[in-house]
Write an enzyme that holds these catalytic residues in place. Structure first.
Site, mmCIF file in Angstrom:
data_model
loop_
_atom_site.group_PDB
_atom_site.id
_atom_site.type_symbol
_atom_site.label_atom_id
_atom_site.label_comp_id
_atom_site.label_asym_id
_atom_site.label_seq_id
_atom_site.Cartn_x
_atom_site.Cartn_y
_atom_site.Cartn_z
ATOM 1 C CB CYS A 56 30.833 36.170 24.654
ATOM 2 S SG CYS A 56 32.399 35.921 23.791
ATOM 3 N NE ARG A 57 30.227 29.533 20.474
ATOM 4 C CZ ARG A 57 29.350 29.950 19.654
ATOM 5 N NH1 ARG A 57 28.239 29.976 19.330
ATOM 6 N NH2 ARG A 57 29.823 30.861 18.653
#
Length: 115
Positions: free
Chosen positions: A67-68
């Site tokens: 993810c980020r």
């Protein structure tokens, strides 16, 4: 995934972007706008909220989740692991990916970046 260099964080196997094997499938669980801004070439995009409905699209065998920054992917990897998947979380997420200079592509036609 005993063949991969991993460390255990809250019961979830985790791997750094620098130790991630190039041939390991990667599933990006960020939202659409994050994906469009920049992602790893060849990654599969399945937003976190859609994972339970899209299990049939996930890679067979071991894969990594990103993810980020690593929080959403850690929760997703934990859920997948609990449901029998051979999965690791990418430590630091796409932020660490970009910091390591790993190649990225965008869907916007602009220079890719982590959003």
């Amino acid at each position: 995934m005993s063949e991969l260099p991993t460390r255990d964080v809250d019961g979830v196997p985790t791997i750094s972007v620098t130790d991630l094997p190039a041939d390991l499938a990667l599933v990006d669980v960020r939202e659409d706008e994050e994906w469009r801004a920049g992602h790893a070439e060849g990654a599969l995009h399945v937003p976190m909220g859609q994972v339970p409905q899209r299990l049939g699209e996930l890679p067979e065998g071991p894969f990594a989740v990103v993810c980020r920054s690593g929080g959403r992917s850690q929760r997703t990897a934990q859920w997948l692991q609990h449901n029998g998947y051979d999965v690791v979380n990418v430590d630091g997420g796409m932020g660490a990916w970009a910091d390591a200079g790993k190649p990225m592509v965008s869907e916007s036609g602009q220079e890719p970046f982590v959003r």
